[in-house]
Design an enzyme around this catalytic site. Sequence first.
Site, PDB file in Angstrom:
ATOM      1  N   ASN A  23       8.747  -2.439   4.337  1.00 47.13           N
ATOM      2  CA  ASN A  23       7.945  -1.269   4.745  1.00 47.13           C
ATOM      3  C   ASN A  23       6.628  -1.706   5.376  1.00 47.13           C
ATOM      4  O   ASN A  23       6.155  -1.083   6.324  1.00 47.13           O
ATOM      5  CB  ASN A  23       7.708  -0.333   3.556  1.00 47.13           C
ATOM      6  CG  ASN A  23       8.895   0.580   3.330  1.00 47.13           C
ATOM      7  OD1 ASN A  23       9.169   1.469   4.130  1.00 47.13           O
ATOM      8  ND2 ASN A  23       9.637   0.321   2.255  1.00 47.13           N
ATOM      9  N   LEU A 101      -0.266   2.203 -11.601  1.00 53.68           N
ATOM     10  CA  LEU A 101      -1.729   2.263 -11.466  1.00 53.68           C
ATOM     11  C   LEU A 101      -2.345   3.180 -12.522  1.00 53.68           C
ATOM     12  O   LEU A 101      -1.739   4.186 -12.909  1.00 53.68           O
ATOM     13  CB  LEU A 101      -2.086   2.772 -10.067  1.00 53.68           C
ATOM     14  CG  LEU A 101      -1.675   1.829  -8.936  1.00 53.68           C
ATOM     15  CD1 LEU A 101      -1.725   2.545  -7.593  1.00 53.68           C
ATOM     16  CD2 LEU A 101      -2.559   0.581  -8.912  1.00 53.68           C
ATOM     17  N   ASN A 115       2.185   6.591  -1.157  1.00 56.76           N
ATOM     18  CA  ASN A 115       3.289   5.800  -1.708  1.00 56.76           C
ATOM     19  C   ASN A 115       4.579   6.211  -1.007  1.00 56.76           C
ATOM     20  O   ASN A 115       4.681   7.317  -0.489  1.00 56.76           O
ATOM     21  CB  ASN A 115       3.433   6.086  -3.207  1.00 56.76           C
ATOM     22  CG  ASN A 115       4.559   5.291  -3.848  1.00 56.76           C
ATOM     23  OD1 ASN A 115       4.709   4.080  -3.595  1.00 56.76           O
ATOM     24  ND2 ASN A 115       5.371   5.939  -4.670  1.00 56.76           N
ATOM     25  N   HIS A 117       8.635   6.541  -1.923  1.00 57.06           N
ATOM     26  CA  HIS A 117       9.570   6.537  -3.052  1.00 57.06           C
ATOM     27  C   HIS A 117      10.990   6.745  -2.519  1.00 57.06           C
ATOM     28  O   HIS A 117      11.201   7.613  -1.673  1.00 57.06           O
ATOM     29  CB  HIS A 117       9.200   7.651  -4.037  1.00 57.06           C
ATOM     30  CG  HIS A 117      10.106   7.697  -5.223  1.00 57.06           C
ATOM     31  ND1 HIS A 117      10.034   6.771  -6.245  1.00 57.06           N
ATOM     32  CD2 HIS A 117      11.125   8.531  -5.538  1.00 57.06           C
ATOM     33  CE1 HIS A 117      10.972   7.048  -7.142  1.00 57.06           C
ATOM     34  NE2 HIS A 117      11.649   8.115  -6.735  1.00 57.06           N
ATOM     35  N   GLU A 151       0.302  11.232 -12.316  1.00 62.92           N
ATOM     36  CA  GLU A 151       1.666  11.338 -12.842  1.00 62.92           C
ATOM     37  C   GLU A 151       2.596  10.572 -11.890  1.00 62.92           C
ATOM     38  O   GLU A 151       2.521  10.740 -10.676  1.00 62.92           O
ATOM     39  CB  GLU A 151       2.141  12.793 -12.932  1.00 62.92           C
ATOM     40  CG  GLU A 151       1.188  13.755 -13.615  1.00 62.92           C
ATOM     41  CD  GLU A 151      -0.003  14.153 -12.720  1.00 62.92           C
ATOM     42  OE1 GLU A 151       0.220  14.474 -11.545  1.00 62.92           O
ATOM     43  OE2 GLU A 151      -1.143  14.111 -13.215  1.00 62.92           O
ATOM     44  N   ASP A 153       5.248   9.180  -9.412  1.00 64.20           N
ATOM     45  CA  ASP A 153       6.068   9.746  -8.331  1.00 64.20           C
ATOM     46  C   ASP A 153       5.841  11.242  -8.139  1.00 64.20           C
ATOM     47  O   ASP A 153       6.772  12.041  -8.026  1.00 64.20           O
ATOM     48  CB  ASP A 153       7.562   9.439  -8.579  1.00 64.20           C
ATOM     49  CG  ASP A 153       7.809   7.942  -8.630  1.00 64.20           C
ATOM     50  OD1 ASP A 153       7.135   7.212  -7.879  1.00 64.20           O
ATOM     51  OD2 ASP A 153       8.648   7.493  -9.420  1.00 64.20           O
TER      52      ASP A 153
END
Length: 222
Positions: A23, A101, A115, A117, A151, A153
């Site tokens: 990525n 994190l 992020n 996922h 929280e 994802d």
Amino acid sequence: MGKADVNPVQTRVAVLISGRGSNLKALIAGQQSGGSYQIALVVSNRSQARGLTIASEAGVPTRVIDHTLFDGREPFERVIDQALNEANVELVCLGGFMRVLTPWFVKRWQDRLLNIHPSLLPAFRGLDTHARALNAGVRVHGCTVHFVRPELDNGPIVVQGVVPVIEGDTEQSLAARVLETEHRAYPEALELITSGRARLIDGRIVVEEGWAGGTIWNELAG
Ligand code: GRF
């Protein structure tokens, strides 16, 4: 170092990695075609991460910050935070960064931390997403680029890449199809955010009218 350094409007982006870095490679390739961001730093918690070579070959500065040398997560993250600030980083992308994190770091980079996922969130948060998708019998699967919240994802969705699940798929074949889509979704999301064409409003991403961003369809999906 070329065009990137002389364009003052480019957002300085850091990518945090732990391994392969495919990525990261796509984000570096995307910065040339898009033009709104510059990968200014790559941080890895593992010195053996293949992504470090990708960064070096592209002339991107790298830092290895080994989490095993710290007593706890926050001291480790404070050193990452310092490296990001030293490099004048404005936005951080997690690219296969295999450390969870703390809320401290996430809040510090609130709305400046992305992020990717490997599932269509909010389905299949956590690990083993492809095996779980196959077990669940879903007909479509994919990836999600989202802003990070404490929280796991979770957080405002920027871009999703959709792929079909095909009869006879294995975890590996499905993972490969999703990964291809990741490599298109992540640069697209970063470009949308750094160009200002996508904005975070009341906890949701709003894409500029008339702009066909936000969804990447795998060709097979029709
Ligand atoms: C990707 O599948 C990504 O969705 C997940 O970790 C993997 C990283 O792969 N978060 P790479 O290191 O970018 O090749």
